[in-house]
Design a protein around this motif. Sequence first.
Motif, PDB file in Angstrom:
ATOM      1  N   PHE A  64      -3.241  10.241  12.807  1.00 37.05           N
ATOM      2  CA  PHE A  64      -2.537   9.106  13.398  1.00 37.05           C
ATOM      3  C   PHE A  64      -2.412   7.969  12.384  1.00 37.05           C
ATOM      4  CE2 PHE A  64      -3.082   5.078  15.760  1.00 37.05           C
ATOM      5  CZ  PHE A  64      -1.907   5.093  16.483  1.00 37.05           C
ATOM      6  N   LEU A  65      -3.537   7.695  11.714  1.00 40.91           N
ATOM      7  CA  LEU A  65      -3.541   6.634  10.703  1.00 40.91           C
ATOM      8  C   LEU A  65      -2.565   6.963   9.583  1.00 40.91           C
ATOM      9  CD1 LEU A  65      -7.292   5.761  10.141  1.00 40.91           C
ATOM     10  CD2 LEU A  65      -5.517   4.248  10.970  1.00 40.91           C
ATOM     11  N   THR A  66      -2.658   8.211   9.114  1.00 45.68           N
ATOM     12  CA  THR A  66      -1.786   8.591   8.011  1.00 45.68           C
ATOM     13  C   THR A  66      -0.328   8.375   8.393  1.00 45.68           C
ATOM     14  OG1 THR A  66      -3.427  10.275   7.568  1.00 45.68           O
ATOM     15  CG2 THR A  66      -1.369  10.418   6.357  1.00 45.68           C
ATOM     16  N   ALA A  83       0.834   6.428  10.679  1.00 48.80           N
ATOM     17  CA  ALA A  83       1.134   5.004  10.857  1.00 48.80           C
ATOM     18  C   ALA A  83       1.286   4.313   9.502  1.00 48.80           C
ATOM     19  CB  ALA A  83       0.025   4.346  11.666  1.00 48.80           C
ATOM     20  N   ILE A  84       0.357   4.631   8.581  1.00 50.52           N
ATOM     21  CA  ILE A  84       0.417   3.954   7.284  1.00 50.52           C
ATOM     22  C   ILE A  84       1.698   4.333   6.562  1.00 50.52           C
ATOM     23  CG2 ILE A  84      -0.661   3.804   5.020  1.00 50.52           C
ATOM     24  CD1 ILE A  84      -3.344   4.310   6.500  1.00 50.52           C
ATOM     25  N   ILE A  85       1.975   5.637   6.574  1.00 54.98           N
ATOM     26  CA  ILE A  85       3.195   6.050   5.885  1.00 54.98           C
ATOM     27  C   ILE A  85       4.404   5.400   6.542  1.00 54.98           C
ATOM     28  CG2 ILE A  85       4.662   8.040   5.418  1.00 54.98           C
ATOM     29  CD1 ILE A  85       2.145   9.598   4.833  1.00 54.98           C
ATOM     30  N   ALA A  86       4.316   5.254   7.860  1.00 54.88           N
ATOM     31  CA  ALA A  86       5.445   4.643   8.559  1.00 54.88           C
ATOM     32  C   ALA A  86       5.663   3.208   8.105  1.00 54.88           C
ATOM     33  CB  ALA A  86       5.212   4.690  10.062  1.00 54.88           C
ATOM     34  N   PHE A  87       4.615   2.420   8.017  1.00 52.33           N
ATOM     35  CA  PHE A  87       4.904   1.026   7.624  1.00 52.33           C
ATOM     36  C   PHE A  87       5.011   0.857   6.125  1.00 52.33           C
ATOM     37  CE2 PHE A  87       1.277  -1.105   5.827  1.00 52.33           C
ATOM     38  CZ  PHE A  87       0.137  -0.601   6.422  1.00 52.33           C
ATOM     39  N   PHE A  88       4.451   1.826   5.412  1.00 53.29           N
ATOM     40  CA  PHE A  88       4.474   1.736   3.952  1.00 53.29           C
ATOM     41  C   PHE A  88       5.839   2.145   3.407  1.00 53.29           C
ATOM     42  CE2 PHE A  88       2.572   3.564  -0.135  1.00 53.29           C
ATOM     43  CZ  PHE A  88       2.653   2.347  -0.767  1.00 53.29           C
ATOM     44  N   LEU A  89       6.371   3.211   3.980  1.00 54.13           N
ATOM     45  CA  LEU A  89       7.603   3.742   3.424  1.00 54.13           C
ATOM     46  C   LEU A  89       8.851   3.256   4.147  1.00 54.13           C
ATOM     47  CD1 LEU A  89       6.624   7.431   2.654  1.00 54.13           C
ATOM     48  CD2 LEU A  89       6.545   5.454   1.174  1.00 54.13           C
ATOM     49  N   ILE A 144       5.537  12.277   9.724  1.00 58.07           N
ATOM     50  CA  ILE A 144       5.253  12.055   8.305  1.00 58.07           C
ATOM     51  C   ILE A 144       6.368  12.679   7.466  1.00 58.07           C
ATOM     52  CG2 ILE A 144       3.683  12.681   6.432  1.00 58.07           C
ATOM     53  CD1 ILE A 144       1.392  12.537   8.467  1.00 58.07           C
ATOM     54  N   LEU A 166      -1.184  10.613   1.993  1.00 57.15           N
ATOM     55  CA  LEU A 166      -1.192   9.187   1.631  1.00 57.15           C
ATOM     56  C   LEU A 166      -1.093   9.004   0.128  1.00 57.15           C
ATOM     57  CD1 LEU A 166      -3.696   7.034   3.647  1.00 57.15           C
ATOM     58  CD2 LEU A 166      -1.245   6.814   3.418  1.00 57.15           C
ATOM     59  N   LYS A 191       5.523   5.292  -4.453  1.00 50.95           N
ATOM     60  CA  LYS A 191       5.748   3.853  -4.616  1.00 50.95           C
ATOM     61  C   LYS A 191       5.459   3.411  -6.044  1.00 50.95           C
ATOM     62  CE  LYS A 191       6.645   1.575  -0.695  1.00 50.95           C
ATOM     63  NZ  LYS A 191       7.300   0.298  -0.498  1.00 50.95           N
ATOM     64  N   ALA A 245       4.094  -6.605   8.968  1.00 51.33           N
ATOM     65  CA  ALA A 245       4.067  -5.186   8.624  1.00 51.33           C
ATOM     66  C   ALA A 245       4.417  -4.328   9.828  1.00 51.33           C
ATOM     67  CB  ALA A 245       2.698  -4.813   8.085  1.00 51.33           C
ATOM     68  N   HIS A 254       2.708  -0.564  13.419  1.00 49.51           N
ATOM     69  CA  HIS A 254       1.862   0.450  12.800  1.00 49.51           C
ATOM     70  C   HIS A 254       0.665  -0.176  12.102  1.00 49.51           C
ATOM     71  CE1 HIS A 254       5.505   3.118  13.131  1.00 49.51           C
ATOM     72  NE2 HIS A 254       4.542   3.796  13.709  1.00 49.51           N
ATOM     73  N   VAL A 264      -3.342   0.397  12.724  1.00 55.84           N
ATOM     74  CA  VAL A 264      -4.284   0.745  11.657  1.00 55.84           C
ATOM     75  C   VAL A 264      -5.473  -0.208  11.679  1.00 55.84           C
ATOM     76  CG1 VAL A 264      -4.579   0.903   9.169  1.00 55.84           C
ATOM     77  CG2 VAL A 264      -2.507   1.775  10.216  1.00 55.84           C
ATOM     78  N   ILE A 278      -9.345   5.793   5.063  1.00 57.32           N
ATOM     79  CA  ILE A 278      -7.886   5.883   5.091  1.00 57.32           C
ATOM     80  C   ILE A 278      -7.278   4.609   5.663  1.00 57.32           C
ATOM     81  CG2 ILE A 278      -5.970   7.103   6.199  1.00 57.32           C
ATOM     82  CD1 ILE A 278      -7.477   9.650   5.741  1.00 57.32           C
ATOM     83  N   GLU A 300       2.613  -5.582   0.119  1.00 58.79           N
ATOM     84  CA  GLU A 300       3.100  -4.477  -0.705  1.00 58.79           C
ATOM     85  C   GLU A 300       3.447  -4.944  -2.099  1.00 58.79           C
ATOM     86  OE1 GLU A 300       5.974  -1.847   1.027  1.00 58.79           O
ATOM     87  OE2 GLU A 300       5.232  -2.373   2.998  1.00 58.79           O
TER      88      GLU A 300
END
Lengths: 229, 118, 1041, 302
Positions: free
Chosen positions: A72-74, A76-82, A218, B93, B100, C104, C107, C111, C140, C150
Motif C-alpha cells: 500500500f505504501l509503495t 501510495a509513494i509511487i503515486a505521489f512521487f511520480l 504501480i 521504490l 527521478k 503532496a 497519498h 504514508v 519504506i 521533491e
Amino acid sequence: MKNIFTLMILVAFGIMIYPLVNSFKGNDKLPELGNYYAQPENVTKVNSANLVTAVVVTYRGLDTLGEVSILFLTAAIIAFFLKKQTGKHEVRENSEIFTTAAKVLFPLMIILGVYIFMNGHLTPGGGFQGGAVIASAVILMLLAFPEVPVNQKLLSYMESISGIVFVGLAALGALIGFGYLDNAILPLGTFGKFLSAGAVPIIYSFVGLKVGAELSNILVEFKSVQSNE
Amino acid sequence: MEYIALGTGMLVILAGLWAIMTRKNLIRIIIGFSLFDTGIHLVLVAISYVKGGTAPILDSTVCIQDAAQRIVDPVPQALVLTAIVIGLGVTALMLAFAMKMHKEKGTLDIRSFKDLKW
Amino acid sequence: MISPIHIITIGLGVAFALGFVNKKAKNFSATIMLVAIGLMGAISVAWLTALLQGAETVQIFTAGFKPPYSINLMMGIHEAFLTTLINVAGLLGGLYLLQSLKNAGNHAIMVFLVFIMGLNVIIMTRDAFNLFVFMEVVSIATAGLIILTETGKSIQAGFKYMLATGIIAGILLLGIIFAYYFSGTLNIDSLAEANITTLKGGSVAVLMILVSIILELKPFPANGWALDVYEASNPGISAMLSAASATALYFVLFKVLAIANENWYHILTVAGMLTFIGSNLLGIKQNKARRLLGYSSVGQMGLLMAILGLKPILGDKLEFIAATILVSHYLAKAGLFWLAGIVENDNIKNWSALRRKPILLVLFGTFLFVLIGFPPFPSFYGKWELIMQLSSNQHYYVLALILLGSFLEGIYLFRWLGYAIKMDFETLPELNINWNKIIPPVLFGVLVYVAGYFTSALVPELSALNYIPLLFIAGIYFIDSLPAYIKNTVAIIGMSIYGYQILPPLYENDMLRFIFAAIFIGGGILTLTAGYAYKGKRSGFYPVALLMYAGLAYIIQATNTLEFFFGWELMTAGSYFLIIRGKKSMPHGLSYMLFSIAGAYAILAGFGLSFAGTGTYNLSSLAGISSNITIIFSLLAIGFMTKTASLGLHIWLPGAHAEAESDVSPMVSAILLKAGVFGLLLLIINMGHNTETAQIGYILGWLGALTALVGNLAAAFQEDAKRLLAYSSIAQLGYILFALAMMSHLGLLTAMYYSINHFLYKAILFLTIGAVVMRVGTHMMYKMGGLIKNMPLAFIAVLIGIIALSGVPPLSGFGGKWLLYNAILAKGWYLQGAMVLFSGIIAFLYLFKLIYSVFLGQMKDNLRHVKDISIWFAIPVYILIIGIMIISAKPEWVLQPLGDMISQWYPNAALAWNGGLATGPYGYWNGNGIMITVGIMFVSLATWLWMMSRKAVQVKQFNIVYSAEAPQRPETTHISYNIYAGYNKALGWIVAPKITAFWDTMTEWIHSLAQYVRQLYSGNGQLYAIYVLAYIVVVYFTMIF
Amino acid sequence: MDFELKRLGFTLLGLLIVLNWGLLMGAAMRKIGARVGKRYGIPWFQPWINLVKNYAIRTSLSHGIMFYLGPVFRLSGGIGLFLFMPMIIGSQLWLNYSFQGDLVLIMYFQFFGMLGMALGAGEGGHPYSAIGISRGLSQFTTIELPLTLAIISIAIQYDTLSIIEIVQAQQGGFMNWTVFTNPVATIAAMLSLLGVLSHSPFNLVIAPNENPIGPPTEYHGSFLGVLQTNRAILHVVEAALFMNLFFGGATNWFEFFAKTFLIYFWSVFVGVVFPRFRIEQSVSWFLKVPLVIGVLAVILYM
C-alpha cells in the motif's frame, strides 16, 4: 584499489556467514513451531488445508497486515512521487497477434487469479499469488493497448475497500473472537471444503484483490511517466 | 538438497552485495539488491526443508493425522512470502527513485549524486 | 479500555479509507489523519495512565493463539510511554507538516499515517519477524516521506537511505531466519530463553540481528546516509525521524538485547561512544543547520546506545537515565528541526532570523540547553545520574569520553546559539510563520520544562529545592514587554524579599554562607539599581540576570552536591546570556561557555568520584573522602578555577567582562567570580586537611601567584578601560586563589577579606567606568581625558576604588596586604608570596593609567560637554563606598566574625583583636587608628596649603610650560597610549599571549581533525553501503577476537 | 591624655628636626656632587632659601582640585611615614605613632604620597608629567621587589614585622646589626635604596634634560615648596627605615644623624659614579642582580 578493499570486506563477510552454513544440518523433523501447527487438534482450530495459508493469515496474520501495508505504501509513494508527469510517449503499434491474444488471455488470467486467491486455504497459492496474476493480466493489457486509459479510481477504490475489509475482519476478531485476526469469527466449516477455515478465504480474497489493485496501480504509474525525453 | 539451496542462497547474497558495492550504474545496483534479496529467500526456503517432507498442504495424500511427520516447515514458507512482497516493494521504490535521479542529472552513475556530503 | 491493537486498526483502517476521499478534499483528509493519530495517541495515553495507576502489563494475542505460536504484542509501562511519545510527535508533526502533506496529496497523508502506525507496532510487538516487517513498513514510509519535498537532494538522500537500509534489513532478515533455525521460535522472549549465542552459528545470527538494529540507530561512521536524510528532507520529516523513529528504534534495541550475551554490552558501549564522540567532533566543522542537527541527533543516539551498553553497571538506574536523556533528545531535537523549518535558512549564521520573533529565540535557546543537559531539564538529571553511576563503578574512561563528547557538542551548539543571538538579522528576509508551524515547537518548549519539573520530583536529593525563584523568573519573562524600570523594580523587590528570607537564618547559623549570600544578593540588588539608567524595554535582560542570581543563591543554599551542581549550571546559563548581551560579545560568550562547560564537567566528575567514595551526595561528605583524594580535589579545583579565571583558564574573562553592558560587567566580575571562590573555599574547608591536598595546594599557590603577576602586568598594558579592569579581576582572583591555597587560618581569612573587598571596589570601578563609557561612548582610555571637570562624582568613586584596590593605607585594601604578609610568613611561602606582593605593586601601574587617562590630563574636544555619570549608577557606587569606608575604619567588624567562623576548620593560631588593634603572628595593625591619624594629618595639611594658595588662578587647559610653545591638540598632549612602553620592553614577554595561542592551537587542531575525519562522508551512496557492510564485519571480528 | 599630648609635642619636634636635617643633608650632597664634578656647588643654606622663596611667591596658578591635592597627598605621605616610623629607640616619646602599624604599613604608606602626587601632576595636563610618572611607577615596582624579599628575609630572621622589635633585636653591639647577621638581605635592600631615593643612575623620573620633566613640572610657588619640604622629610625617613632595619636603629639623635647621613651618602656615592639608566634598563637591572640577591636572602632563611 577501492575494489580490493571492497573485496576484502566481502570476503570477510563471507567468513562471517560461514559458521551459519557450517552449523546448518538440515531438519530431520519439523521444528517445534511447525510441529505445533501440524498437530491435528491445532489444524482443526484453523481448519485450513493449506498450512502455509493458515500461518500467513492467522498465526502470523499481523505480518500479512504489515505486508499489505508495505504494498500500500509503495503504491501510495509511487503515486505521489511520480505524479505530474507530462510529456508524450510515442508507442509502437502492437502486432495483431499480440493484441488479439491479450484480449483472449485477459479474462482468463483474471479468472485464474481469482481462483488462486479464493482457494488459498485449500491449494497452493493465495492472495499475493492471485493478486500477482491479476496484475500480470493488467500489464499484459497495458502493453497491448497503451492508449487505453486505465480507471485508476476504480483500482484505488478496490484497494481501499479490500484494505478496510481486511482490517475490519481483523478487528472483529479482537472484538468478538479470541484475538486480533482470529478466523473463528465465522463458522469454521468442514475441513478441506471451500467453505472452511472461517474468515481465511474472505481475508485472502480481499488481500488478493488489494494486491492485484495495488500492483496494477504501480504498473500504471510507472507506465504513465514513460516519456521520450 | 537443502544444502545446495542454502549454499546457492549464500553465494547469491554475496554476488548481490558485490554488485551493490562495485557497480556504478543505479539500475545495476538495484539488480544487485534484488539478487541479495533473492539469495535470502533461497536461504529461507532451504531452512524450511525437512528431510523427506512434502508441501504443507493437507489433502488426500497428506492426511491430517500424520501431517506432522510428512510436511516441511510451513513457517519459513510463510515468511518468505512476506519477504518477497517486501523486496518487491523496496525494489519498486528504488526504481522509481532511480528514474527521478536520471531525470535530474541525465545519468545513472551513482558517483554523480554527491550533492550532499560532509 | 480499548485494546492497544486498535492502534493498528485505526491507523491502517483510516489510511485505507482515505482512498475513498476525493483527491481535492485535502483539508478533509489531513483532518482525518490528525484525528486518527489523535485517537491512537488517546489509546496510548489511556494505557499510560492506567499503567501508572498500577494496572498490569497486558499481552495482546493475535489469532486466538498464545505465543510463541502466534504474534503477540505487549503494552507495558515502557510501551505505553513510548507510544505516547510517538503519537504526540506524530500529531504535532502532522500538524506542522500540514501544508506539505496537503501539497503532496492524499497519498502522502496516508504514508504519514502508516508511518506513525508502524512505529507504534515496532514498539509493541514481541515477535522478531513481525518486528522486521514493521521496521520495513517504517523504512519504506520514511523513504516516501523523505521525498515529500521533491528536490534533487532529497531524492538522492532517499536513494542512499533505501540502499543502506535495504542492506541492513537483509542482514536483519538473515539473522532472524537463522535465529529461528537454531531456536525454533520467532518470539523474542522465547528466543532469549533459547540462548542461542552459545552456538557458533547462533552467535552469528544474534550478531546479525543486533548489528542491524545498531546500524538502524546510525552509528558512526556507517551513518552517512542518515546525515544526508536529516539534511535533505523536509525539516518536519527530519523532526519525526529524529524524535519518533529514533525513539522507537532505540526501544527495539532495548527489547532485542535480551537475546544477546554479555559481550554485546561492551560492543554497544564502544559503538555508542564512538558515535557520540565522532558525530560531535564532525559537528564542529558543520555550518549547515539541518546537517548539524543530524550530527547532534546521531550523537545523542550514540550516547543512548552507550547507556544501554552500560546496563550491567547502571542496573535499575538505567531506565531513569535512558528515559530522561531520550525524552530530552526527543523534545529538543523535534523542536529544533521544527525551528529549522521555520527559519528556512540552512546556514547557521543566518539563524539570527529567529530574532524577528523573540519567542522562537527563547525556544531555540531552551532546546540547545536541553541538549547539553542544563537544569532544570530532564537530561540534566539523566547525565548527573549517569556520571554518578559510572564513577561509582570505576568506569572512568567511559565517564571521561562522555564528558568529552558532551563538550564537543557544546562547542557547536553554543557557537550556533551565539550566531542566533548576535549576528545581524536586518538583512535577512522576514520569517513566514503559519500558526500550525509555531504550535508544535512552542508546545514542546513548554513540555520540556514540565518534563524537567516532573523529573526533578523523581530525584530525592532535590526534594528540598525551592522553585519559587525559578517561577519568579518565569513571571519576569512573561512581563518582558513592560518598560525596563517596572521590571527593574519587580526584580529588586523580588531579590530583596528573597534576601530577607534567606539572609537572617544564614547569619545565625553559617557565617561563611552568609558572607557570600550577602555579596550575591546585596550585590545583585545594588547592580540592578544601576539598571534604572536604561531606557526602553531591555528585552530579555531581567530573566537571565535573575537566573544567574538564582543559581548563585542555590549554590549557597545547597546541602548536597546535586543541589550545588544544579545551582552552578543555572548560574552558568544566566551569566552566559548576560555576557553575550554585549555588543561584540559573541566570541567571548562562546569561550566563556566552553570554559564553563568544561569546568562544570570537571566538577561533575569530581562529585562523581566523591559519590563513589562516600556513597552520598552530601556536601559535607567531601570531608570524609579517603580514596582518590588527589584526583577529586584537582578536578573540583579545576572546575571552580574556570570561574575564578585562574591562569590558563582565564582567556574567556577579559573579553567577556570588557564587552558586557555597563551594569553587567560588575555583575559578572564583582559577583559571579565569587561563585568560584565559594566553591574553592568549600573544597578547602572540607578537604584541605590532609597531605595530598596540601601538595596540590602548593601548586595552586604558585598558580595563584602567577595569575596575579600575569593579570596585573597584562592590565598595565591595556588601552581599553574595561579590559584593564577585567585583567585586574583575574589578578585579584589570583591573590584569592593564592591565599586559599595556603589552607591556613590566616590564608582563608585573607581570601575572605579579599573577596569582600574585591566585591566592593570592583563593583565601584566597573559601575563607574561603565557609566563613564555610557557617557563618552568609547572604552578606549586614550580617547578620554580630563573628565574630572565634568564628572567629579565618578572621579571620587574611582579614586576611592583604586586606593582600596591598591592596598594603600588607610583604606580597606591595606588590611588585605597586612593579612597577606602575615599569612605568607606564617605559611612559609616566601618566594610565591614575594611574587604576589610584587604583583600588588604592579597594580599601581594600571590604577594610575586608569584614573589618569580617563579623568586627568587633557580633555578632548568632543567630550567637553558630557555630563556626570547617571545618578542610578552613582547611587549604588556611593553605597559601596560607604561600605569600603566602614570596613576600612572598623576592620574588626568584619574580620573578627570571619576569624571565628574559619576557626571551625582552621583553628586560629595567632591573630588577636584588642578593639581596633589586630596583633598577628608577626606584626600589628590598627585600622581605626591609622584612619584617624592619616585623616587628621591630611586635613590639616590640606587646609594649610589652601591657606597659602587660596588666591591661585584657575588656568586654561593648554596653559602649561611647553617649551615656549602652546600645544594645540589635546590628542597629542594627552600621554596615555602605550604609556608603559619601557616596562613593556623589559617585562612584556611575561604577558605575551602564549596561553591564548595555546588554546587557539588546540582549537585549530580539533577543527583540522574534524575536517580530516569528515571526508569519510564523500557523498557517494555506494560508499555508505560499503561502510554499512564493513561495520558489520568489523563488529564481527571484534567479537571473535 | 597627658601622655598623648606630650607624644604629639615630641612628634612635632621630631618632625622639625627631621625636616631641617633633611634640608641640610640635601645641601651637603649637592655640594659633594658638585665637587666631584669639579664645580663649586651651592651654599649649604641654599635649601632654606629655596623654601622661603617658594612659599613667599604670591602669584599662583592652579589646574584644578586634584592638582592642588597632589602636593597635599605627597606631604601627607612623607609626614605619615615619619609618624609611623619609630625614630629613636629607647624613648617612648620618639617612637611617634608607630604603635598603629608595623613594617607592612610603612611599605604601603610609601605609595600614599606617590599616588597622590601622580594624580595631582596628572591634572596639570603636562605630557612630561605623565611621562615622568609612568617612568617613576615602572621603576618603583621593580625597586620594591628586592626590598620586599629583603623584608621577608629579616621578618623570618627576627620572627616579627614590628620595626621596634627588629631594632631591639639588634641591640648590644654592632655585630648584632642585620648588616652583619643577614648581609645578603642588606645588600638587596641597599640596592633598592638607590632606587627609592631616586638618585643617579635611577633618576630618569625627574631627570633635568633641556626641558623640565617629571611630576613637578607644572608645580611652582607654594606647591613646589610643599614638595621640597616633603623631599627633605622623606629622604631622612627612608634612611631611618634602613637604619632601623639593617643598622641597629638609633638610641639617640647623634647616632640617628650619623647613621642616616651614611646611608644617604651611599646613594649619593653611587649616583656620582654611575650614569643614568633608561627606564627599561633600570627595570631589567632591578630584576636581575638585586632580585637574585633578594631571593638568595630568602632562601638562606627558609
